[in-house]
Design a protein around this motif. Structure first.
Motif, PDB file in Angstrom:
ATOM      1  N   GLU A  45       0.817  -1.209   0.000  1.00  0.00           N
ATOM      2  CA  GLU A  45       0.000   0.000   0.000  1.00  0.00           C
ATOM      3  C   GLU A  45       0.856   1.266   0.000  1.00  0.00           C
ATOM      4  O   GLU A  45       0.568   2.211  -0.733  1.00  0.00           O
ATOM      5  CB  GLU A  45      -0.915  -0.010   1.229  1.00  0.00           C
ATOM      6  N   ASP A  46       1.919   1.283   0.799  1.00  0.00           N
ATOM      7  CA  ASP A  46       2.738   2.492   0.864  1.00  0.00           C
ATOM      8  C   ASP A  46       3.488   2.748  -0.435  1.00  0.00           C
ATOM      9  O   ASP A  46       3.618   3.890  -0.875  1.00  0.00           O
ATOM     10  CB  ASP A  46       3.699   2.434   2.052  1.00  0.00           C
ATOM     11  N   LYS A  47       3.939   1.691  -1.105  1.00  0.00           N
ATOM     12  CA  LYS A  47       4.613   1.868  -2.389  1.00  0.00           C
ATOM     13  C   LYS A  47       3.638   2.379  -3.444  1.00  0.00           C
ATOM     14  O   LYS A  47       3.967   3.279  -4.219  1.00  0.00           O
ATOM     15  CB  LYS A  47       5.234   0.548  -2.833  1.00  0.00           C
ATOM     16  N   LEU A  48       2.414   1.828  -3.464  1.00  0.00           N
ATOM     17  CA  LEU A  48       1.391   2.294  -4.404  1.00  0.00           C
ATOM     18  C   LEU A  48       1.037   3.754  -4.133  1.00  0.00           C
ATOM     19  O   LEU A  48       0.867   4.546  -5.064  1.00  0.00           O
ATOM     20  CB  LEU A  48       0.140   1.417  -4.315  1.00  0.00           C
ATOM     21  N   GLU A  49       0.943   4.120  -2.868  1.00  0.00           N
ATOM     22  CA  GLU A  49       0.627   5.506  -2.517  1.00  0.00           C
ATOM     23  C   GLU A  49       1.700   6.467  -3.017  1.00  0.00           C
ATOM     24  O   GLU A  49       1.386   7.516  -3.580  1.00  0.00           O
ATOM     25  CB  GLU A  49       0.472   5.622  -1.003  1.00  0.00           C
ATOM     26  N   VAL A  50       2.963   6.101  -2.861  1.00  0.00           N
ATOM     27  CA  VAL A  50       4.062   6.946  -3.344  1.00  0.00           C
ATOM     28  C   VAL A  50       4.008   7.083  -4.861  1.00  0.00           C
ATOM     29  O   VAL A  50       4.160   8.184  -5.409  1.00  0.00           O
ATOM     30  CB  VAL A  50       5.421   6.376  -2.881  1.00  0.00           C
ATOM     31  N   ILE A  51       3.761   5.978  -5.561  1.00  0.00           N
ATOM     32  CA  ILE A  51       3.681   6.011  -7.024  1.00  0.00           C
ATOM     33  C   ILE A  51       2.529   6.899  -7.476  1.00  0.00           C
ATOM     34  O   ILE A  51       2.669   7.704  -8.395  1.00  0.00           O
ATOM     35  CB  ILE A  51       3.541   4.579  -7.582  1.00  0.00           C
ATOM     36  N   LEU A  52       1.370   6.774  -6.826  1.00  0.00           N
ATOM     37  CA  LEU A  52       0.206   7.575  -7.216  1.00  0.00           C
ATOM     38  C   LEU A  52       0.400   9.057  -6.894  1.00  0.00           C
ATOM     39  O   LEU A  52      -0.028   9.917  -7.669  1.00  0.00           O
ATOM     40  CB  LEU A  52      -1.056   7.034  -6.539  1.00  0.00           C
ATOM     41  N   ILE A  53       1.030   9.375  -5.784  1.00  0.00           N
ATOM     42  CA  ILE A  53       1.300  10.790  -5.450  1.00  0.00           C
ATOM     43  C   ILE A  53       2.221  11.406  -6.493  1.00  0.00           C
ATOM     44  O   ILE A  53       1.983  12.528  -6.965  1.00  0.00           O
ATOM     45  CB  ILE A  53       1.886  10.903  -4.029  1.00  0.00           C
ATOM     46  N   LYS A  54       3.270  10.687  -6.879  1.00  0.00           N
ATOM     47  CA  LYS A  54       4.178  11.201  -7.917  1.00  0.00           C
ATOM     48  C   LYS A  54       3.453  11.368  -9.252  1.00  0.00           C
ATOM     49  O   LYS A  54       3.697  12.328  -9.982  1.00  0.00           O
ATOM     50  CB  LYS A  54       5.380  10.280  -8.079  1.00  0.00           C
ATOM     51  N   HIS A  55       2.550  10.428  -9.558  1.00  0.00           N
ATOM     52  CA  HIS A  55       1.801  10.521 -10.813  1.00  0.00           C
ATOM     53  C   HIS A  55       0.848  11.724 -10.803  1.00  0.00           C
ATOM     54  O   HIS A  55       0.713  12.415 -11.817  1.00  0.00           O
ATOM     55  CB  HIS A  55       1.028   9.227 -11.063  1.00  0.00           C
ATOM     56  N   ILE A  56       0.205  11.972  -9.683  1.00  0.00           N
ATOM     57  CA  ILE A  56      -0.683  13.134  -9.578  1.00  0.00           C
ATOM     58  C   ILE A  56       0.104  14.423  -9.748  1.00  0.00           C
ATOM     59  O   ILE A  56      -0.361  15.360 -10.405  1.00  0.00           O
ATOM     60  CB  ILE A  56      -1.449  13.102  -8.237  1.00  0.00           C
ATOM     61  N   GLU A  57       1.302  14.487  -9.187  1.00  0.00           N
ATOM     62  CA  GLU A  57       2.148  15.668  -9.373  1.00  0.00           C
ATOM     63  C   GLU A  57       2.478  15.878 -10.850  1.00  0.00           C
ATOM     64  O   GLU A  57       2.452  17.005 -11.349  1.00  0.00           O
ATOM     65  CB  GLU A  57       3.432  15.529  -8.555  1.00  0.00           C
ATOM     66  N   LYS A  58       2.772  14.783 -11.558  1.00  0.00           N
ATOM     67  CA  LYS A  58       3.068  14.902 -12.988  1.00  0.00           C
ATOM     68  C   LYS A  58       1.833  15.299 -13.782  1.00  0.00           C
ATOM     69  O   LYS A  58       1.934  16.023 -14.769  1.00  0.00           O
ATOM     70  CB  LYS A  58       3.655  13.603 -13.512  1.00  0.00           C
TER      71      LYS A  58
END
Length: 146
Positions: A45-58
Motif C-alpha cells: 500500500e505504501d509503495k502504491l501511494e508513493v507512485i500515485l502521489i508522484k503521478h498526480i504531481e506529474k
C-alpha cells in the motif's frame, strides 16, 4: 402446490437459455473469444501511494501553463490599452516599468512550465503509471522486469 413449483422449476431448467453458450448451439453465437488471462500485480500500500502521489504531481504539471499564460495576456492587454498616471506615490514611468517587468516574469514562468510539460508529458500517461506499478519497463512489445 409444492409439486407445481417443482415441475415449473424443472421445466425452466430443462429449456436452453438463448444467453447460455452451448457447444452445439451456434444460432446466436458466431465466434466465442476468451480474454480472461491477466497479470497479477502485487504491491504494498505504501509503495502504491508513493507512485500515485508522484503521478498526480506529474498530471498537475500538465495544467501549469494556465496561470502564467492568463497573467501574461492580462498584463499585455493592460500595457497596450492603459495610460499610466501618477498614483499611490509612484510616477507613471514606475507603473509602466512594473507592468513590463511583470510581463517578462510571466513570459519566463510560462516558458519554464511549457518546458516542464514537454519533459513530463510521456511519463504522465496511463501506460507509464501501469509500468511503474508493475515495476517494469516496456520496450518494443516485450516486458522486462527491473
Amino acid at each position: 402446490m409444492l409439486d407445481d413449483n417443482s415441475n415449473t422449476n424443472s421445466f425452466i431448467s430443462s429449456q436452453s437459455s438463448p444467453y447460455r453458450h452451448d457447444e452445439g448451439d451456434n444460432r446466436f453465437v458466431r465466434n466465442h473469444r476468451s480474454n480472461v488471462q491477466s497479470d497479477l500485480i502485487e504491491i504494498t500500500e505504501d509503495k502504491l501511494e508513493v507512485i500515485l502521489i508522484k503521478h498526480i504531481e506529474k498530471l498537475n504539471i500538465r495544467d501549469s501553463w494556465i496561470s502564467p499564460s492568463s497573467m501574461l495576456v492580462a498584463i499585455i492587454t493592460a500595457k497596450t490599452t492603459a495610460t499610466f498616471n501618477d498614483s499611490f506615490g509612484l510616477s507613471a514611468a514606475v507603473w509602466e516599468t512594473i507592468f513590463v517587468l511583470s510581463g517578462i516574469f510571466s513570459a519566463i514562468w510560462l516558458i519554464r512550465n511549457l518546458c516542464l510539460i514537454g519533459i513530463n508529458w510521456k511519463s504522465s500517461d496511463l501506460s507509464s503509471l501501469i509500468c511503474r506499478i508493475k515495476n517494469s519497463q516496456e520496450t518494443t512489445g516485450t516486458k522486462e522486469t527491473k
